[in-house]
Scaffold this motif. Structure first.
Motif, short mmCIF file in Angstrom:
data_model
loop_
_atom_site.label_atom_id
_atom_site.label_comp_id
_atom_site.label_asym_id
_atom_site.label_seq_id
_atom_site.Cartn_x
_atom_site.Cartn_y
_atom_site.Cartn_z
N VAL A 1 1.26 7.63 -9.13
CA VAL A 1 1.27 7.95 -7.70
C VAL A 1 0.07 8.86 -7.37
O VAL A 1 -0.64 8.64 -6.39
CB VAL A 1 2.59 8.62 -7.28
N SER A 2 -0.15 9.86 -8.20
CA SER A 2 -1.29 10.77 -8.00
C SER A 2 -2.61 10.01 -8.06
O SER A 2 -3.51 10.26 -7.25
CB SER A 2 -1.29 11.87 -9.05
N ALA A 3 -2.73 9.07 -9.00
CA ALA A 3 -3.96 8.30 -9.14
C ALA A 3 -4.20 7.39 -7.93
O ALA A 3 -5.34 7.19 -7.53
CB ALA A 3 -3.90 7.46 -10.42
N ALA B 1 0.85 -1.19 0.00
CA ALA B 1 0.00 0.00 0.00
C ALA B 1 0.89 1.24 0.00
O ALA B 1 1.98 1.24 0.58
CB ALA B 1 -0.91 0.01 1.23
N LEU B 2 0.41 2.28 -0.62
CA LEU B 2 1.12 3.55 -0.68
C LEU B 2 1.26 4.13 0.72
O LEU B 2 0.29 4.18 1.47
CB LEU B 2 0.32 4.51 -1.57
N ARG B 3 2.48 4.54 1.09
CA ARG B 3 2.68 5.20 2.39
C ARG B 3 2.39 6.68 2.23
O ARG B 3 2.82 7.30 1.26
CB ARG B 3 4.12 5.03 2.88
N LEU B 4 1.68 7.23 3.17
CA LEU B 4 1.37 8.66 3.16
C LEU B 4 2.10 9.33 4.31
O LEU B 4 2.36 8.72 5.34
CB LEU B 4 -0.13 8.88 3.28
N ALA C 1 -5.22 9.91 -4.88
CA ALA C 1 -6.47 10.69 -5.02
C ALA C 1 -7.66 10.07 -4.29
O ALA C 1 -8.38 10.78 -3.59
CB ALA C 1 -6.78 10.91 -6.49
N PRO C 2 -7.92 8.76 -4.41
CA PRO C 2 -9.08 8.20 -3.70
C PRO C 2 -8.95 8.29 -2.17
O PRO C 2 -9.93 8.16 -1.46
CB PRO C 2 -9.11 6.73 -4.14
#
Length: 136
Positions: free
Chosen positions: A97-99, A57-60, A102-103
Protein backbone atom coordinates in the motif's frame (compact mmCIF):
# COMPACT_ATOMS: atom_id res chain seq x y z
CA UNK A 1 38.31 -4.53 -1.47
CA UNK A 2 38.91 -4.53 2.28
CA UNK A 3 36.10 -4.67 4.81
CA UNK A 4 35.96 -3.90 8.48
CA UNK A 5 35.26 -6.89 10.73
CA UNK A 6 31.67 -5.67 11.23
CA UNK A 7 31.10 -5.39 7.46
CA UNK A 8 32.59 -8.84 6.90
CA UNK A 9 30.31 -10.33 9.57
CA UNK A 10 27.25 -8.66 8.00
CA UNK A 11 28.13 -9.97 4.54
CA UNK A 12 28.75 -13.46 5.95
CA UNK A 13 25.39 -13.42 7.75
CA UNK A 14 23.52 -12.40 4.60
CA UNK A 15 25.38 -14.95 2.49
CA UNK A 16 24.70 -17.70 5.01
CA UNK A 17 20.98 -16.95 5.29
CA UNK A 18 20.66 -16.71 1.48
CA UNK A 19 22.40 -20.06 1.12
CA UNK A 20 20.04 -21.58 3.68
CA UNK A 21 17.10 -20.43 1.58
CA UNK A 22 15.54 -17.64 3.64
CA UNK A 23 16.33 -18.66 7.17
CA UNK A 24 13.43 -18.89 9.60
CA UNK A 25 13.38 -16.73 12.72
CA UNK A 26 12.96 -18.08 16.23
CA UNK A 27 9.24 -17.19 16.20
CA UNK A 28 8.59 -19.45 13.18
CA UNK A 29 8.14 -16.69 10.58
CA UNK A 30 10.30 -16.27 7.54
CA UNK A 31 13.13 -13.77 7.88
CA UNK A 32 11.91 -11.84 4.82
CA UNK A 33 8.26 -11.46 5.87
CA UNK A 34 6.94 -7.96 6.38
CA UNK A 35 8.45 -4.54 6.53
CA UNK A 36 12.01 -4.66 7.90
CA UNK A 37 11.22 -1.75 10.23
CA UNK A 38 8.24 -3.62 11.71
CA UNK A 39 8.86 -7.01 13.30
CA UNK A 40 6.51 -9.81 12.34
CA UNK A 41 4.96 -10.97 9.09
CA UNK A 42 3.23 -8.61 6.68
CA UNK A 43 -0.47 -9.30 7.13
CA UNK A 44 -2.78 -8.61 4.18
CA UNK A 45 -5.10 -5.66 4.75
CA UNK A 46 -8.35 -4.67 3.04
CA UNK A 47 -7.62 -1.62 0.89
CA UNK A 48 -10.42 0.38 -0.79
CA UNK A 49 -10.02 0.82 -4.53
CA UNK A 50 -11.96 2.37 -7.38
CA UNK A 51 -12.49 0.95 -10.86
CA UNK A 52 -10.43 2.49 -13.64
CA UNK A 53 -9.91 1.60 -17.32
CA UNK A 54 -6.94 -0.67 -16.54
CA UNK A 55 -8.46 -2.43 -13.51
CA UNK A 56 -8.44 -0.78 -10.10
CA UNK A 57 -6.76 2.25 -8.56
CA UNK A 58 -5.94 2.99 -4.95
CA UNK A 59 -8.49 5.31 -3.31
CA UNK A 60 -7.01 8.21 -1.40
CA UNK A 61 -8.65 10.11 1.44
CA UNK A 62 -7.89 13.10 3.65
CA UNK A 63 -7.17 13.16 7.36
CA UNK A 64 -9.14 15.60 9.57
CA UNK A 65 -6.23 18.04 9.12
CA UNK A 66 -6.42 17.77 5.32
CA UNK A 67 -3.35 15.59 4.66
CA UNK A 68 -3.79 13.05 1.87
CA UNK A 69 -3.66 9.46 3.08
CA UNK A 70 -4.25 5.94 1.86
CA UNK A 71 -6.37 3.79 4.15
CA UNK A 72 -6.33 0.09 4.96
CA UNK A 73 -8.41 -2.09 7.26
CA UNK A 74 -7.49 -5.20 9.21
CA UNK A 75 -10.89 -6.84 8.51
CA UNK A 76 -13.54 -6.56 5.80
CA UNK A 77 -16.07 -5.78 8.55
CA UNK A 78 -14.11 -2.67 9.61
CA UNK A 79 -13.95 -1.47 6.01
CA UNK A 80 -17.72 -1.94 5.60
CA UNK A 81 -18.46 -0.22 8.93
CA UNK A 82 -16.43 2.82 7.91
CA UNK A 83 -17.02 3.15 4.15
CA UNK A 84 -20.13 1.07 3.43
CA UNK A 85 -20.78 -2.29 1.79
CA UNK A 86 -20.56 -1.11 -1.82
CA UNK A 87 -16.88 -0.11 -1.68
CA UNK A 88 -14.66 -2.53 -3.64
CA UNK A 89 -11.43 -3.58 -1.99
CA UNK A 90 -8.31 -5.64 -2.58
CA UNK A 91 -6.02 -7.39 -0.11
CA UNK A 92 -2.51 -5.97 0.12
CA UNK A 93 0.22 -5.90 2.73
CA UNK A 94 1.10 -2.54 4.27
CA UNK A 95 4.44 -2.23 2.39
CA UNK A 96 2.56 -2.69 -0.90
CA UNK A 97 0.00 0.00 0.00
CA UNK A 98 2.84 2.39 0.89
CA UNK A 99 4.62 1.59 -2.39
CA UNK A 100 1.46 2.33 -4.40
CA UNK A 101 0.79 5.60 -2.55
CA UNK A 102 4.36 6.96 -2.63
CA UNK A 103 4.47 7.92 -6.36
CA UNK A 104 1.27 9.91 -5.75
CA UNK A 105 3.00 11.99 -3.07
CA UNK A 106 1.19 10.24 -0.23
CA UNK A 107 3.47 9.16 2.61
CA UNK A 108 0.81 8.24 5.19
CA UNK A 109 -1.29 5.08 5.41
CA UNK A 110 -4.08 5.14 8.01
CA UNK A 111 -4.88 1.65 9.29
CA UNK A 112 -8.40 1.13 10.68
CA UNK A 113 -9.56 4.76 10.64
CA UNK A 114 -12.61 5.21 12.85
CA UNK A 115 -14.46 8.04 11.18
CA UNK A 116 -15.43 8.96 7.66
CA UNK A 117 -17.84 11.45 6.21
CA UNK A 118 -19.76 11.16 2.96
CA UNK A 119 -18.44 13.30 0.12
CA UNK A 120 -19.93 16.77 -0.12
CA UNK A 121 -22.28 16.95 -3.08
CA UNK A 122 -23.92 20.18 -4.13
CA UNK A 123 -26.99 20.14 -6.27
CA UNK A 124 -26.47 21.80 -9.68
CA UNK A 125 -29.00 24.55 -8.94
CA UNK A 126 -27.42 25.39 -5.57
CA UNK A 127 -24.46 27.62 -6.42
CA UNK A 128 -24.82 30.04 -3.51
CA UNK A 129 -22.30 29.85 -0.67
CA UNK A 130 -23.44 28.39 2.60
CA UNK A 131 -24.43 31.21 4.97
CA UNK A 132 -24.92 30.70 8.66
CA UNK A 133 -27.35 32.86 10.58
CA UNK A 134 -27.18 33.28 14.31
CA UNK A 135 -30.03 34.54 16.49
CA UNK A 136 -29.21 37.80 17.96
Amino acid sequence: MSRTPAEAAAVAAVTTSDAAGRADRADGHRADDGDPSHPGPARPLYVPVRPCPTGFALRLFRTPLGTRTAVAFTTRRRLVDCLGPAVPSVRLALPAVSALAAPLGVAEVSVDPQLSAPPVRRSPEDTSPLLLSFPG
